[in-house]
Design a protein around this motif. Structure first.
Motif, mmCIF file in Angstrom:
data_model
loop_
_atom_site.group_PDB
_atom_site.id
_atom_site.type_symbol
_atom_site.label_atom_id
_atom_site.label_comp_id
_atom_site.label_asym_id
_atom_site.label_seq_id
_atom_site.Cartn_x
_atom_site.Cartn_y
_atom_site.Cartn_z
ATOM 1 N N ARG A 1 0.843 -1.202 0.000
ATOM 2 C CA ARG A 1 0.000 0.000 0.000
ATOM 3 C C ARG A 1 0.881 1.257 0.000
ATOM 4 N N LYS A 2 1.969 1.212 0.763
ATOM 5 C CA LYS A 2 2.886 2.363 0.833
ATOM 6 C C LYS A 2 3.511 2.632 -0.534
ATOM 7 N N ILE A 3 3.895 1.582 -1.248
ATOM 8 C CA ILE A 3 4.449 1.741 -2.593
ATOM 9 C C ILE A 3 3.407 2.379 -3.504
ATOM 10 N N LEU A 4 2.168 1.922 -3.403
ATOM 11 C CA LEU A 4 1.087 2.504 -4.211
ATOM 12 C C LEU A 4 0.926 3.994 -3.902
ATOM 13 N N GLN A 5 0.996 4.346 -2.617
ATOM 14 C CA GLN A 5 0.825 5.740 -2.211
ATOM 15 C C GLN A 5 2.008 6.609 -2.641
ATOM 16 N N VAL A 6 3.227 6.125 -2.406
ATOM 17 C CA VAL A 6 4.432 6.901 -2.733
ATOM 18 C C VAL A 6 4.525 7.167 -4.235
ATOM 19 N N THR A 7 4.134 6.189 -5.035
ATOM 20 C CA THR A 7 4.218 6.339 -6.493
ATOM 21 C C THR A 7 3.000 7.046 -7.087
ATOM 22 N N GLY A 8 1.970 7.260 -6.270
ATOM 23 C CA GLY A 8 0.746 7.886 -6.768
ATOM 24 C C GLY A 8 -0.183 6.906 -7.464
ATOM 25 N N LEU A 9 0.189 5.630 -7.463
ATOM 26 C CA LEU A 9 -0.633 4.634 -8.148
ATOM 27 C C LEU A 9 -1.928 4.320 -7.402
ATOM 28 N N ASP A 10 -2.009 4.744 -6.128
ATOM 29 C CA ASP A 10 -3.261 4.534 -5.392
ATOM 30 C C ASP A 10 -4.384 5.386 -5.985
ATOM 31 N N SER A 11 -4.028 6.400 -6.799
ATOM 32 C CA SER A 11 -5.058 7.190 -7.473
ATOM 33 C C SER A 11 -5.303 6.701 -8.903
ATOM 34 N N VAL A 12 -4.442 5.800 -9.389
ATOM 35 C CA VAL A 12 -4.601 5.217 -10.721
ATOM 36 C C VAL A 12 -5.451 3.952 -10.635
ATOM 37 N N PHE A 13 -5.160 3.121 -9.644
ATOM 38 C CA PHE A 13 -5.929 1.897 -9.412
ATOM 39 C C PHE A 13 -7.064 2.184 -8.442
ATOM 40 N N THR A 14 -8.148 1.448 -8.579
ATOM 41 C CA THR A 14 -9.148 1.415 -7.527
ATOM 42 C C THR A 14 -8.622 0.409 -6.512
ATOM 43 N N VAL A 15 -8.392 0.873 -5.270
ATOM 44 C CA VAL A 15 -7.814 0.020 -4.236
ATOM 45 C C VAL A 15 -8.866 -0.250 -3.171
ATOM 46 N N HIS A 16 -9.132 -1.532 -2.931
ATOM 47 C CA HIS A 16 -10.096 -1.959 -1.910
ATOM 48 C C HIS A 16 -9.337 -2.465 -0.688
ATOM 49 N N ASP A 17 -9.875 -2.216 0.490
ATOM 50 C CA ASP A 17 -9.251 -2.716 1.721
ATOM 51 C C ASP A 17 -9.320 -4.232 1.811
ATOM 52 N N GLU A 18 -10.343 -4.808 1.198
ATOM 53 C CA GLU A 18 -10.468 -6.272 1.152
ATOM 54 C C GLU A 18 -11.082 -6.656 -0.181
ATOM 55 N N VAL A 19 -11.054 -7.941 -0.486
ATOM 56 C CA VAL A 19 -11.617 -8.417 -1.747
ATOM 57 C C VAL A 19 -13.125 -8.155 -1.729
ATOM 58 N N PRO A 20 -13.658 -7.491 -2.775
ATOM 59 C CA PRO A 20 -15.098 -7.228 -2.820
ATOM 60 C C PRO A 20 -15.904 -8.523 -2.700
ATOM 61 N N GLN A 21 -17.021 -8.443 -2.002
ATOM 62 C CA GLN A 21 -17.842 -9.609 -1.688
ATOM 63 C C GLN A 21 -18.219 -10.422 -2.925
ATOM 64 N N GLU A 22 -18.527 -9.730 -4.023
ATOM 65 C CA GLU A 22 -18.966 -10.447 -5.227
ATOM 66 C C GLU A 22 -17.847 -11.260 -5.870
ATOM 67 N N PHE A 23 -16.601 -11.050 -5.437
ATOM 68 C CA PHE A 23 -15.483 -11.812 -5.962
ATOM 69 C C PHE A 23 -15.092 -12.986 -5.081
ATOM 70 N N LEU A 24 -15.715 -13.082 -3.940
ATOM 71 C CA LEU A 24 -15.436 -14.213 -3.044
ATOM 72 C C LEU A 24 -16.283 -15.382 -3.522
ATOM 73 N N ILE A 25 -15.805 -15.996 -4.585
ATOM 74 C CA ILE A 25 -16.523 -17.084 -5.239
ATOM 75 C C ILE A 25 -16.339 -18.356 -4.449
ATOM 76 N N THR A 26 -17.427 -18.928 -4.036
ATOM 77 C CA THR A 26 -17.339 -20.185 -3.298
ATOM 78 C C THR A 26 -17.384 -21.354 -4.266
ATOM 79 N N GLU A 27 -16.819 -22.446 -3.846
ATOM 80 C CA GLU A 27 -16.831 -23.651 -4.685
ATOM 81 C C GLU A 27 -18.273 -24.060 -4.957
ATOM 82 N N GLY A 28 -18.548 -24.408 -6.208
ATOM 83 C CA GLY A 28 -19.874 -24.875 -6.565
ATOM 84 C C GLY A 28 -20.775 -23.757 -7.043
ATOM 85 N N SER A 29 -20.315 -22.506 -7.022
ATOM 86 C CA SER A 29 -21.196 -21.427 -7.519
ATOM 87 C C SER A 29 -20.873 -21.108 -8.960
#
Length: 115
Positions: free
Chosen positions: A87-115
């Motif tokens: 995260r610090k590298i993203l901030q120092v380089t300014g890439l935290d404003s280029v990428f959308t950065v989430h604190d955790e994996v978005p719920q819709e991407f937590l794919i469970t087996e069998g779905s």
């Protein structure tokens, strides 16, 4: 250190989980995984970086290249759960404003087996 990359795709979305260090030596492996994945044409990719201990400028360039290609295809690429060092590298380089950065994996991407 070894780099492990695993990808799960579901309904036009893909979750790329990365484990290890992204540097000059491991970045080509990540680049080839993104190249393969982008040929499948997902509309949105989330990169789970919760298990990435280190990412140097080579790794950031691989992520930027993937973001550029996703945007060219009309898609989106987000970064999720970066550890403090990454995260610090993203901030120092300014890439935290280029990428959308989430604190955790978005719920819709937590794919469970069998779905």
């Amino acid at each position: 250190m070894e780099l492990k990359v695993s990808t799960r795709s579901h309904a036009g979305h893909a979750l790329v989980a990365i484990t290890g260090e992204i540097d000059l030596y491991t970045a080509p492996h990540l680049q080839s995984e993104f190249t393969r994945l982008l040929q499948e044409g997902p509309s949105r990719v989330v990169i789970d970086m919760s298990a990435v201990d280190f990412c140097d400028s080579t790794g950031m360039n691989v992520l930027l290249s993937a973001l550029k290609r996703m945007k060219e295809q009309g898609g989106a690429l987000d970064v999720a759960a970066p550890r403090p060092a990454v995260r610090k590298i993203l901030q120092v380089t300014g890439l935290d404003s280029v990428f959308t950065v989430h604190d955790e994996v978005p719920q819709e991407f937590l794919i469970t087996e069998g779905s």
